[in-house]
Design a protein around this motif. Structure first.
Motif, PDB file in Angstrom:
ATOM      1  N   LEU A  18       0.879  -1.170   0.066  1.00  0.00           N
ATOM      2  CA  LEU A  18       0.091  -0.119  -0.065  1.00  0.00           C
ATOM      3  C   LEU A  18       1.020   1.441  -0.006  1.00  0.00           C
ATOM      4  O   LEU A  18       1.751   1.538   0.733  1.00  0.00           O
ATOM      5  CB  LEU A  18      -0.896  -0.120   1.094  1.00  0.00           C
ATOM      6  CG  LEU A  18      -1.876   1.197   1.300  1.00  0.00           C
ATOM      7  CD1 LEU A  18      -2.889   0.959   0.248  1.00  0.00           C
ATOM      8  CD2 LEU A  18      -2.383   1.223   2.950  1.00  0.00           C
ATOM      9  N   PRO A  19       0.733   2.241  -0.998  1.00  0.00           N
ATOM     10  CA  PRO A  19       1.712   3.569  -0.860  1.00  0.00           C
ATOM     11  C   PRO A  19       1.129   4.414   0.263  1.00  0.00           C
ATOM     12  O   PRO A  19       0.094   4.274   0.500  1.00  0.00           O
ATOM     13  CB  PRO A  19       1.186   4.134  -2.378  1.00  0.00           C
ATOM     14  CG  PRO A  19       0.716   2.759  -3.116  1.00  0.00           C
ATOM     15  CD  PRO A  19      -0.064   2.089  -2.283  1.00  0.00           C
ATOM     16  N   LEU A  20       2.052   5.226   0.569  1.00  0.00           N
ATOM     17  CA  LEU A  20       1.986   6.063   1.563  1.00  0.00           C
ATOM     18  C   LEU A  20       2.304   7.498   1.020  1.00  0.00           C
ATOM     19  O   LEU A  20       3.113   7.735   0.506  1.00  0.00           O
ATOM     20  CB  LEU A  20       2.801   5.775   2.881  1.00  0.00           C
ATOM     21  CG  LEU A  20       2.396   4.352   3.618  1.00  0.00           C
ATOM     22  CD1 LEU A  20       3.653   4.096   4.462  1.00  0.00           C
ATOM     23  CD2 LEU A  20       0.983   4.255   4.026  1.00  0.00           C
ATOM     24  N   ALA A  21       1.282   8.579   1.612  1.00  0.00           N
ATOM     25  CA  ALA A  21       1.468  10.011   1.011  1.00  0.00           C
ATOM     26  C   ALA A  21       2.744  10.476   1.582  1.00  0.00           C
ATOM     27  O   ALA A  21       3.385  11.317   0.763  1.00  0.00           O
ATOM     28  CB  ALA A  21       0.155  10.817   1.536  1.00  0.00           C
ATOM     29  N   TRP A  22       2.896  10.105   2.614  1.00  0.00           N
ATOM     30  CA  TRP A  22       4.026  10.914   3.555  1.00  0.00           C
ATOM     31  C   TRP A  22       4.757  10.058   4.614  1.00  0.00           C
ATOM     32  O   TRP A  22       4.225   9.486   5.263  1.00  0.00           O
ATOM     33  CB  TRP A  22       4.014  12.351   4.083  1.00  0.00           C
ATOM     34  CG  TRP A  22       4.945  13.159   4.563  1.00  0.00           C
ATOM     35  CD1 TRP A  22       5.423  14.016   3.612  1.00  0.00           C
ATOM     36  CD2 TRP A  22       5.574  13.161   5.972  1.00  0.00           C
ATOM     37  NE1 TRP A  22       6.537  14.841   4.413  1.00  0.00           N
ATOM     38  CE2 TRP A  22       6.757  14.257   5.674  1.00  0.00           C
ATOM     39  CE3 TRP A  22       5.479  12.487   7.022  1.00  0.00           C
ATOM     40  CZ2 TRP A  22       7.402  14.674   6.960  1.00  0.00           C
ATOM     41  CZ3 TRP A  22       6.321  12.876   7.934  1.00  0.00           C
ATOM     42  CH2 TRP A  22       7.319  13.840   8.122  1.00  0.00           C
ATOM     43  N   VAL A  23       6.192  10.034   4.455  1.00  0.00           N
ATOM     44  CA  VAL A  23       6.850   9.094   5.656  1.00  0.00           C
ATOM     45  C   VAL A  23       8.296  10.034   5.966  1.00  0.00           C
ATOM     46  O   VAL A  23       8.757  10.324   5.025  1.00  0.00           O
ATOM     47  CB  VAL A  23       7.238   7.865   5.228  1.00  0.00           C
ATOM     48  CG1 VAL A  23       8.032   6.963   6.311  1.00  0.00           C
ATOM     49  CG2 VAL A  23       5.786   6.944   4.560  1.00  0.00           C
ATOM     50  N   GLY A  24       8.503   9.994   7.072  1.00  0.00           N
ATOM     51  CA  GLY A  24       9.591  10.639   7.529  1.00  0.00           C
ATOM     52  C   GLY A  24       9.730  10.866   9.040  1.00  0.00           C
ATOM     53  O   GLY A  24       9.320  10.085   9.796  1.00  0.00           O
ATOM     54  N   MET A  25      10.408  12.068   9.385  1.00  0.00           N
ATOM     55  CA  MET A  25      10.526  12.644  10.686  1.00  0.00           C
ATOM     56  C   MET A  25      10.079  13.975  10.818  1.00  0.00           C
ATOM     57  O   MET A  25      10.263  14.779   9.996  1.00  0.00           O
ATOM     58  CB  MET A  25      12.262  12.342  11.067  1.00  0.00           C
ATOM     59  CG  MET A  25      12.643  11.000  10.968  1.00  0.00           C
ATOM     60  SD  MET A  25      14.422  11.084  10.686  1.00  0.00           S
ATOM     61  CE  MET A  25      14.700  11.816   8.901  1.00  0.00           C
ATOM     62  N   GLN A  26      10.031  14.252  12.083  1.00  0.00           N
ATOM     63  CA  GLN A  26       9.583  15.346  12.489  1.00  0.00           C
ATOM     64  C   GLN A  26      10.197  15.848  13.684  1.00  0.00           C
ATOM     65  O   GLN A  26      10.623  14.987  14.552  1.00  0.00           O
ATOM     66  CB  GLN A  26       7.930  15.705  12.607  1.00  0.00           C
ATOM     67  CG  GLN A  26       7.263  15.084  13.693  1.00  0.00           C
ATOM     68  CD  GLN A  26       5.888  15.255  13.870  1.00  0.00           C
ATOM     69  OE1 GLN A  26       5.291  15.853  12.899  1.00  0.00           O
ATOM     70  NE2 GLN A  26       5.036  15.314  14.965  1.00  0.00           N
ATOM     71  N   GLY A  27      10.538  17.317  13.901  1.00  0.00           N
ATOM     72  CA  GLY A  27      10.947  17.763  15.187  1.00  0.00           C
ATOM     73  C   GLY A  27      12.639  17.478  15.388  1.00  0.00           C
ATOM     74  O   GLY A  27      12.991  17.434  16.368  1.00  0.00           O
ATOM     75  N   ALA A  45      10.943  16.470   7.910  1.00  0.00           N
ATOM     76  CA  ALA A  45      11.711  15.921   6.587  1.00  0.00           C
ATOM     77  C   ALA A  45      10.945  14.684   6.288  1.00  0.00           C
ATOM     78  O   ALA A  45      10.759  13.705   7.073  1.00  0.00           O
ATOM     79  CB  ALA A  45      13.280  15.759   6.772  1.00  0.00           C
ATOM     80  N   GLY A  46      10.553  14.337   4.896  1.00  0.00           N
ATOM     81  CA  GLY A  46       9.972  13.435   4.567  1.00  0.00           C
ATOM     82  C   GLY A  46       9.686  13.298   3.103  1.00  0.00           C
ATOM     83  O   GLY A  46       9.983  14.214   2.094  1.00  0.00           O
ATOM     84  N   VAL A  47       9.285  11.967   2.415  1.00  0.00           N
ATOM     85  CA  VAL A  47       9.085  11.626   1.180  1.00  0.00           C
ATOM     86  C   VAL A  47       7.957  11.014   1.015  1.00  0.00           C
ATOM     87  O   VAL A  47       7.401  10.365   2.006  1.00  0.00           O
ATOM     88  CB  VAL A  47      10.311  10.932   0.679  1.00  0.00           C
ATOM     89  CG1 VAL A  47      11.630  11.846   0.442  1.00  0.00           C
ATOM     90  CG2 VAL A  47      10.428   9.616   1.172  1.00  0.00           C
ATOM     91  N   SER A  48       7.458  10.805  -0.245  1.00  0.00           N
ATOM     92  CA  SER A  48       6.085   9.978  -0.257  1.00  0.00           C
ATOM     93  C   SER A  48       6.863   8.602  -0.531  1.00  0.00           C
ATOM     94  O   SER A  48       7.791   8.269  -0.957  1.00  0.00           O
ATOM     95  CB  SER A  48       5.370  10.339  -1.694  1.00  0.00           C
ATOM     96  OG  SER A  48       6.358  10.295  -2.722  1.00  0.00           O
ATOM     97  N   LEU A  49       5.951   7.501  -0.165  1.00  0.00           N
ATOM     98  CA  LEU A  49       6.467   6.006  -0.430  1.00  0.00           C
ATOM     99  C   LEU A  49       5.316   5.637  -1.374  1.00  0.00           C
ATOM    100  O   LEU A  49       4.378   5.292  -1.239  1.00  0.00           O
ATOM    101  CB  LEU A  49       6.413   5.293   0.756  1.00  0.00           C
ATOM    102  CG  LEU A  49       6.845   3.922   0.567  1.00  0.00           C
ATOM    103  CD1 LEU A  49       7.888   3.640   0.216  1.00  0.00           C
ATOM    104  CD2 LEU A  49       6.638   3.275   2.218  1.00  0.00           C
ATOM    105  N   ASP A  50       5.812   5.744  -2.737  1.00  0.00           N
ATOM    106  CA  ASP A  50       4.947   5.673  -3.657  1.00  0.00           C
ATOM    107  C   ASP A  50       4.942   4.024  -4.337  1.00  0.00           C
ATOM    108  O   ASP A  50       4.100   3.466  -4.969  1.00  0.00           O
ATOM    109  CB  ASP A  50       5.209   6.388  -5.067  1.00  0.00           C
ATOM    110  CG  ASP A  50       5.007   7.851  -4.735  1.00  0.00           C
ATOM    111  OD1 ASP A  50       3.892   8.273  -4.621  1.00  0.00           O
ATOM    112  OD2 ASP A  50       5.993   8.651  -4.374  1.00  0.00           O
ATOM    113  N   ASP A  51       6.087   3.440  -3.946  1.00  0.00           N
ATOM    114  CA  ASP A  51       6.267   1.860  -4.220  1.00  0.00           C
ATOM    115  C   ASP A  51       5.540   1.300  -3.024  1.00  0.00           C
ATOM    116  O   ASP A  51       6.072   1.055  -1.812  1.00  0.00           O
ATOM    117  CB  ASP A  51       7.661   1.456  -4.198  1.00  0.00           C
ATOM    118  CG  ASP A  51       7.786   0.028  -4.462  1.00  0.00           C
ATOM    119  OD1 ASP A  51       7.084  -0.640  -4.477  1.00  0.00           O
ATOM    120  OD2 ASP A  51       9.104  -0.491  -4.740  1.00  0.00           O
ATOM    121  N   GLY A  52       4.533   0.835  -3.175  1.00  0.00           N
ATOM    122  CA  GLY A  52       3.826   0.077  -1.929  1.00  0.00           C
ATOM    123  C   GLY A  52       4.200  -1.370  -1.651  1.00  0.00           C
ATOM    124  O   GLY A  52       3.952  -1.483  -0.512  1.00  0.00           O
TER     125      GLY A  52
END
Length: 298
Positions: A18-27, A45-52
């Motif tokens: 399942l693809p995800l719109a945003w994955v990363g870290m905050q703070g 900072a984050g990126v999309s995870l388009d490769d489900g």
């Protein structure tokens, strides 16, 4: 002793695909260089995870890409280069990247009359996003100012008029007596209420912008409002501030319209969402107004 290779669990195939719109870290704690100042900031900072099928991203690669912020003055070019590095280290996994930075910009401000000056802090944020070569930057700036209620000012003037009638009815007016009355407590029997207020500016910069015009935008907003809060003051500065408030009476609606007009005329801004909050001294709640222009999401 034989070295054991460390497993890259993030590279494993996901069982849910399942693809995800945003994955990363905050703070993330990070220093940034703005206008010659090294400021403490927090980064998301984050990126999309388009490769489900992929289980996760490589968060350490995002973290390491932020190292450039330590030694290079913050600019639109640096923001784009950082996002491009986010994506280059996540080929075949991600198509979009984002970076949000939150800090407090320090600007030294002169007093209104005296030669004094002091530092004033402005909470600021940057949102940068890159997707399919579409890159945009948004700024958020919080600006404190003073606001004096027009309705309260009118009511106070009415009470002063009534006190004048009570004290001078059926009397011959003498200039010196009236002057003394004006300088007494009776001459200011009532005062309008004022409050420390905050303008929250969300601004989208023009396409092709090459700079982050923090100070220019803050100056334009403060000039429109006319009652920026002060730092170090003497009595002459406090008197000038009282005069500025008296000549710039404003409801929250007035403040929002002033800012809207100024930002529409700014050469740096293509869209905005402005919110003003007047922390009422009369009421236990705040008065709020909002104005938008071209604020459709790209």
């Amino acid at each position: 002793m034989n070295a054991i290779s460390l497993q890259d669990v993030a590279a494993q195939v996901s069982g849910q695909a399942l693809p995800l719109a945003w994955v990363g870290m905050q703070g993330i704690a990070v220093p940034v260089l703005i206008d010659g100042q090294c400021l403490s900031a927090r980064a998301d900072a984050g990126v999309s995870l388009d490769d489900g099928a992929a289980r996760g991203i490589h968060m350490s690669r995002l973290y390491l890409a932020l190292e450039a912020l330590e030694s290079t003055p913050l600019s639109i070019g640096l923001l784009r280069a950082t996002l491009e590095q986010f994506l280059s280290t996540h080929r075949r996994l991600s198509r979009s990247a984002s970076l949000n930075l939150h800090t407090e910009l320090l600007i030294k401000r002169s007093a209104l009359v005296s030669p004094l000056s002091g530092w004033k802090g402005y909470p600021v944020s940057i949102k940068a996003h890159l997707e399919s070569d579409m890159f945009h930057v948004e700024l958020k700036i919080e600006i404190p100012y003073s606001s004096t209620c027009p309705c309260s000012a009118a009511l106070a003037r009415q009470l002063i008029q009534q006190q004048f009638v009570d004290d001078f009815a059926n009397k011959t007016l003498e200039h010196s007596e009236v002057l003394a009355w004006l300088g007494s407590s009776k001459g200011i029997v009532a005062t309008p209420h004022s409050q420390r207020s905050t303008a929250i500016l969300n601004l989208r910069l023009n396409t092709g912008a090459s700079e982050l015009p923090w100070v220019t935008l803050i100056n334009e907003a403060e000039a429109a409002l006319g009652t920026a809060v002060q730092t170090a003051v003497k009595r002459a500065d406090e008197q000038a501030f009282a005069l500025a408030n008296g000549q710039n009476l404003m409801f929250c609606e007035d403040a929002a319209r002033r800012l809207s007009k100024a930002l529409r005329q700014s050469s740096h801004v293509s869209a905005f969402d402005v919110r003003v909050v007047h922390a009422e001294s009369l009421h236990a709640h705040d008065a709020v107004a909002q104005s938008r222009w071209n604020w459709e999401r790209p």
